[in-house]
Motif scaffolding. Structure first.
Motif, short mmCIF file in Angstrom:
data_model
loop_
_atom_site.label_atom_id
_atom_site.label_comp_id
_atom_site.label_asym_id
_atom_site.label_seq_id
_atom_site.Cartn_x
_atom_site.Cartn_y
_atom_site.Cartn_z
N ARG A 87 4.47 -2.15 -7.40
CA ARG A 87 5.49 -3.00 -7.29
C ARG A 87 5.84 -2.59 -5.56
NH1 ARG A 87 10.02 -1.91 -9.47
NH2 ARG A 87 10.99 -3.90 -9.19
N LEU A 88 6.48 -3.45 -4.82
CA LEU A 88 6.75 -3.46 -3.44
C LEU A 88 8.17 -2.40 -3.42
CD1 LEU A 88 6.25 -3.99 -0.27
CD2 LEU A 88 7.74 -5.95 -0.66
N ALA A 89 9.01 -2.82 -4.26
CA ALA A 89 10.29 -1.90 -4.50
C ALA A 89 9.83 -0.53 -4.83
CB ALA A 89 10.98 -2.72 -5.76
N ASP A 90 8.96 -0.33 -5.61
CA ASP A 90 8.64 1.11 -6.08
C ASP A 90 8.04 1.89 -4.77
OD1 ASP A 90 9.34 0.61 -8.54
OD2 ASP A 90 7.27 0.33 -9.19
N ILE A 91 7.32 1.35 -4.04
CA ILE A 91 6.60 1.99 -2.91
C ILE A 91 7.81 2.27 -1.75
CG2 ILE A 91 5.19 1.67 -0.79
CD1 ILE A 91 3.75 1.97 -3.55
N ALA A 92 8.93 1.34 -1.65
CA ALA A 92 9.68 1.28 -0.78
C ALA A 92 10.59 2.61 -1.29
CB ALA A 92 10.82 0.15 -0.81
N ASP A 93 10.77 2.90 -2.58
CA ASP A 93 11.70 4.08 -3.11
C ASP A 93 10.97 5.41 -2.84
OD1 ASP A 93 13.76 2.34 -3.81
OD2 ASP A 93 13.13 2.16 -5.60
N GLU A 94 9.59 5.32 -2.98
CA GLU A 94 8.80 6.58 -3.08
C GLU A 94 8.40 7.00 -1.60
OE1 GLU A 94 5.59 5.48 -5.76
OE2 GLU A 94 6.87 5.36 -7.20
N THR A 95 8.06 6.17 -0.91
CA THR A 95 7.44 6.38 0.46
C THR A 95 8.04 5.30 1.65
OG1 THR A 95 5.39 5.26 -0.16
CG2 THR A 95 5.36 7.60 -0.27
N PRO A 96 9.14 5.26 1.93
CA PRO A 96 9.89 4.25 2.69
C PRO A 96 9.18 4.33 4.08
CG PRO A 96 11.42 5.93 2.05
CD PRO A 96 10.39 6.07 1.30
N CYS A 97 9.10 5.37 4.43
CA CYS A 97 8.41 5.68 5.85
C CYS A 97 7.19 4.87 6.14
CB CYS A 97 8.52 6.99 6.35
SG CYS A 97 10.20 7.77 6.65
N GLU A 98 6.26 5.09 5.00
CA GLU A 98 4.75 4.83 5.38
C GLU A 98 5.04 3.34 5.03
OE1 GLU A 98 2.31 6.68 2.39
OE2 GLU A 98 2.32 8.53 3.29
N LEU A 99 5.84 2.61 4.34
CA LEU A 99 5.72 1.21 4.23
C LEU A 99 6.44 0.45 5.31
CD1 LEU A 99 5.40 -1.24 2.18
CD2 LEU A 99 7.57 -0.81 1.29
N ALA A 100 7.51 1.14 5.76
CA ALA A 100 7.91 0.66 6.98
C ALA A 100 7.05 0.60 8.19
CB ALA A 100 9.48 1.44 7.59
N ALA A 101 6.31 1.70 8.32
CA ALA A 101 5.15 1.71 9.36
C ALA A 101 4.10 0.50 9.14
CB ALA A 101 4.66 3.09 9.65
N TRP A 102 3.63 0.43 8.15
CA TRP A 102 2.74 -0.60 7.46
C TRP A 102 3.01 -2.03 8.00
CZ3 TRP A 102 2.58 -4.20 3.48
CH2 TRP A 102 1.25 -4.87 3.32
N THR A 103 4.42 -2.00 7.83
CA THR A 103 4.87 -3.46 7.75
C THR A 103 4.93 -3.93 9.40
OG1 THR A 103 7.22 -2.94 7.75
CG2 THR A 103 5.92 -3.60 5.79
N ARG A 104 4.97 -2.89 10.37
CA ARG A 104 5.35 -3.14 11.93
C ARG A 104 4.36 -2.63 12.65
NH1 ARG A 104 9.59 -6.45 12.89
NH2 ARG A 104 11.31 -6.37 11.08
N GLU A 105 3.59 -1.71 12.07
CA GLU A 105 2.33 -1.21 13.12
C GLU A 105 0.97 -1.64 12.57
OE1 GLU A 105 3.11 3.11 13.18
OE2 GLU A 105 5.08 2.94 13.23
N ALA A 106 0.37 -2.14 13.64
CA ALA A 106 -1.12 -2.72 13.23
C ALA A 106 -1.96 -1.65 12.87
CB ALA A 106 -1.45 -3.49 14.72
#
Length: 206
Positions: A87-106
Motif C-alpha cells: 500500500r502506498l500509505a504504508d510506504i509513506a509511513d515507513e520510508t517517507p523520504c524514499e517515496l518522496a524522492a521516487w515521486t520527484r527524482e527521475a
C-alpha cells in the motif's frame, strides 16, 4: 515508411483503486467493463500490429478491447522492487523520504526496483527497435515503396508510466519532467516517426 504508434494505458485494477503498487494484478469485473465500454471510444485500427505488456491487467485489457496482441517484455510496467503489492500509505509511513524522492527524482528507484530514467531508456530502445524493423522492411521492398507512400501502425497496450516515458523520449526531454505528465487509465498517447524522428501528436477519439 512512417510509423504511427498508439500507446494505450490499461484499465484500472482493484489494486490501483485501493492505493497499492501493482503486483501483476488481473482486471476485476469493473476494470473489464470499463475497458469494454471504451472500445468504441478508442476506435483502435484493426489492421495495426498489436503488442501488449506481459502483465495480466494489460493482456486482460487487450482482450476486452477485442485485440489479439503479442506480449513484449519491453512494455512491462516499471519495476517497483520491494514496494510491489504494498500500500502506498504504508510506504509513506515507513520510508517517507524514499517515496518522496521516487515521486520527484527521475534517478530515484524503489529498493531493488527501476528508476524512471531507466524506464525512459528501456522504452526508447523499444521505440528505436520498431524503426529498425521498418527500415529493414523498406530495404527489402524498396521498389514497391517508390510508387506510393506507406505507413505502419502499431498499437501497444501497456502501463501509465510507460506512456509517460514514451512522451519524454519522443520529445527528447529531461526525464526530470515525468511527474508533470498525468496519464489516466484507458488513455491513448499517439507518437509518429518520420524523417524528423519521433513526434507526439494529439489523439482525437470519438
Amino acid at each position: 515508411m512512417d510509423t504511427r504508434l498508439l500507446l494505450v494505458s490499461h484499465a484500472a485494477t482493484a489494486a490501483q483503486r485501493a492505493g497499492r503498487f501493482p503486483a501483476d494484478d488481473p482486471l476485476d469485473a469493473r476494470g473489464r467493463a470499463e475497458a469494454e465500454a471504451a472500445r468504441a471510444r478508442l476506435a483502435l485500427p484493426a489492421d495495426a500490429a498489436m503488442f501488449t505488456s506481459p502483465a495480466s491487467c494489460a493482456r486482460d485489457t487487450a482482450v476486452a478491447l477485442g485485440l489479439s496482441a503479442t506480449a513484449a517484455d519491453a512494455l512491462a510496467d516499471i519495476d517497483y522492487g520491494k514496494w510491489r503489492g504494498q500500500r502506498l500509505a504504508d510506504i509513506a509511513d515507513e520510508t517517507p523520504c524514499e517515496l518522496a524522492a521516487w515521486t520527484r527524482e527521475a534517478d530515484a528507484a524503489p529498493p531493488g526496483g527501476e528508476s524512471f530514467g531507466q524506464l525512459v531508456r528501456r522504452i526508447g530502445e523499444w521505440l528505436d527497435a520498431q524503426q529498425a524493423d521498418v527500415r529493414s522492411y523498406n530495404a527489402v521492398n524498396e521498389a514497391g515503396f517508390a510508387a506510393s507512400a506507406h505507413h505502419r501502425t502499431i498499437v501497444a497496450i501497456t502501463h501509465m508510466p510507460l506512456l509517460r516515458a514514451a512522451i519524454v523520449h519522443a520529445l527528447g526531454a529531461s526525464p526530470a519532467v515525468f511527474y508533470r505528465i498525468e496519464i489516466a487509465p484507458l488513455s491513448i498517447v499517439e507518437l509518429r516517426h518520420s524523417r524528423r524522428g519521433w513526434t507526439w501528436w494529439p489523439t482525437a477519439t470519438t
